[in-house]
Scaffold this motif. Structure first.
Motif, PDB file in Angstrom:
ATOM      1  N   ASP A  29      -7.635  58.721  20.588  1.00 34.98           N
ATOM      2  CA  ASP A  29      -7.188  57.320  20.539  1.00 34.98           C
ATOM      3  C   ASP A  29      -8.421  56.418  20.471  1.00 34.98           C
ATOM      4  O   ASP A  29      -8.504  55.503  19.656  1.00 34.98           O
ATOM      5  CB  ASP A  29      -6.326  57.009  21.767  1.00 34.98           C
TER       6      ASP A  29
ATOM      7  N   HIS B  57      -9.644  54.030  17.449  1.00 32.32           N
ATOM      8  CA  HIS B  57      -9.964  52.598  17.642  1.00 32.32           C
ATOM      9  C   HIS B  57     -11.278  52.251  16.941  1.00 32.32           C
ATOM     10  O   HIS B  57     -11.393  51.208  16.285  1.00 32.32           O
ATOM     11  CB  HIS B  57     -10.096  52.257  19.133  1.00 32.32           C
TER      12      HIS B  57
ATOM     13  N   HIS C 290      -2.537  53.264  13.875  1.00 34.33           N
ATOM     14  CA  HIS C 290      -1.767  52.673  14.965  1.00 34.33           C
ATOM     15  C   HIS C 290      -0.420  52.139  14.484  1.00 34.33           C
ATOM     16  O   HIS C 290       0.596  52.329  15.150  1.00 34.33           O
ATOM     17  CB  HIS C 290      -2.571  51.578  15.662  1.00 34.33           C
TER      18      HIS C 290
ATOM     19  N   HIS D 190       1.406  58.066  22.301  1.00 34.56           N
ATOM     20  CA  HIS D 190       0.440  57.350  21.471  1.00 34.56           C
ATOM     21  C   HIS D 190      -0.735  58.206  20.990  1.00 34.56           C
ATOM     22  O   HIS D 190      -1.065  58.202  19.803  1.00 34.56           O
ATOM     23  CB  HIS D 190      -0.070  56.143  22.256  1.00 34.56           C
TER      24      HIS D 190
ATOM     25  N   ASN E  69      -1.231  59.276  17.153  1.00 35.70           N
ATOM     26  CA  ASN E  69      -2.375  58.873  16.323  1.00 35.70           C
ATOM     27  C   ASN E  69      -2.960  60.078  15.594  1.00 35.70           C
ATOM     28  O   ASN E  69      -3.339  59.988  14.433  1.00 35.70           O
ATOM     29  CB  ASN E  69      -3.474  58.256  17.186  1.00 35.70           C
TER      30      ASN E  69
HETATM   31 FE   LIG Z   1      -4.650  53.121  20.669  1.00 34.72          FE
END
Ligand SMILES: [Fe+2]
Length: 360
Positions: free
Chosen positions: A195, A199, A262, A276, A280
């Motif tokens: 994650d 990002h 996302h 999540h 991803n």
């Molecule tokens: Fe995230």
């Protein structure tokens, strides 16, 4: 052009064993003996002395174990707030969230909803919250989401998966104790770490990029490469660095945005309940067209650690189900504008997204 004036976490402690200072840190924030601190703790720690023997419970303080098996929901926040109001005659002195992204987000949302009328779903969006939240503290026990540093709390509501983005959302205090991440299972470590990696890529490759976001994003990416691709770090250094990578990755997207992974992962989360981090990863496998270098690096990391990524999760879905995921993904306009540019609507068609989802 008006620049956004962002709040940040006001206080932060970093260090191995710093969790021991929690009691001293929150004590001055106790309003009175009947205004409790509410500790929301991931239920994986039930019976685990690493956390439970060190919680500074006093007076009417309450320990609530919360399952993070599912992503946080607006209805869950409303239920928790109602229980707190029913169980205590005074408004709490503070909310302490101890766990991963799910628990971080629940702690932030509960702190907001204790001082704001109505239901959590009424506040999904940007800058709708009217009143300051009660004091809230975040203690992450897994690294990567950036929830400890972000200005949002992502919730699944009846109509959408969307954050409560507000100046009152960030924690008043964060305790970064890398020792707390020691028991994280390997797959979970990877999914959540990715994650953070995503990002970085989405921020650094986005059209919103600026020097502020770039400086944080580059540092976080460098740390991710060391942690996930090189073999130079001890376990302790790796835990320390991933905690800081998560922080920097979160800071990087604060002044820019996330992107394609996302947006599509939120669709998987909304319809299928895919969490999540793993969501991803499932999406990122198929995004060479948008992030060629990032996807290559991601695949090298996944191979190095021999991580299983589910496949075929969309193979039995009907057209109406694809439509739901596509609607959720397309509704996140700032993410697409960051990823593709102002003309994104010409490029990102429903057919395009359906073809991508069909590969997953
Ligand atoms: Fe995230």
């Amino acid at each position: 052009m008006s620049y956004k004036n962002y709040p940040m976490v006001s206080r932060v402690v970093f260090g191995r064993g710093s969790f021991n200072q929690l009691g001293d840190i929150i004590a001055p924030k106790r309003v009175n003996t009947t205004a409790p601190f509410i500790f929301l703790v991931d239920d994986v720690f039930k019976g685990n002395p690493l956390i439970t023997s060190r919680l500074p419970l006093a007076y009417n303080d309450q320990l609530v174990f919360v399952s993070a098996k599912e992503e946080p929901k607006t209805s869950q926040v409303d239920d928790m707030v109602e229980q707190i109001i029913l169980n205590h005659k005074d408004r709490p002195s503070g909310i302490i969230g101890i766990g991963g992204g799910t628990i971080m987000d629940l702690a932030k949302a509960v702190a907001i909803m204790l001082t704001n009328e109505g239901e959590a779903q009424d506040y999904q969006g940007w800058d709708i919250v009217k009143n300051a939240a009660i004091y809230h503290v975040g203690v992450p026990t897994i690294s990567g989401t950036g929830a400890e540093v972000s200005r949002t709390t992502i919730l699944t509501g009846p109509e959408r998966k969307l954050g409560i983005n507000s100046d009152f959302t960030p924690f008043d205090q964060v305790i970064l104790d890398p020792e707390l991440t020691v028991g994280v299972p390997k797959e979970q470590w990877f999914y959540t770490g990715m994650d953070c990696f995503v990002h970085c890529i989405e921020s650094l490759k986005g059209t919103y990029l600026n020097a502020f976001s770039q400086s944080y994003g580059e540092k976080a990416l460098e740390l991710c490469q060391e942690i996930f691709l090189e073999d130079t770090l001890s376990d302790e250094d790796s835990q320390d660095q991933l905690m800081m990578a998560s922080w920097h990755g979160g800071m990087s997207i604060a002044y820019s945005q996330v992107g394609v992974a996302h947006a599509m992962s939120y669709g998987l989360g909304y319809l299928l309940g895919i969490k999540h981090g793993i969501g991803n990863c499932i999406v990122f496998e198929h995004l060479e067209e948008y992030y060629p270098e990032g996807v290559a690096m991601y695949k090298a990391m996944r191979k190095k650690h021999n991580i299983f990524i589910p496949q075929g999760i969309c193979s039995n879905l009907g057209d109406d189900e694809f439509d739901i995921m596509i609607d959720v993904a397309l509704s996140l306009e700032p993410l697409w504008e960051n990823a593709i540019g102002e003309n994104w609507k010409q490029i990102i068609t429903r057919d395009k997204l359906k073809a991508l989802y069909q590969k997953m």
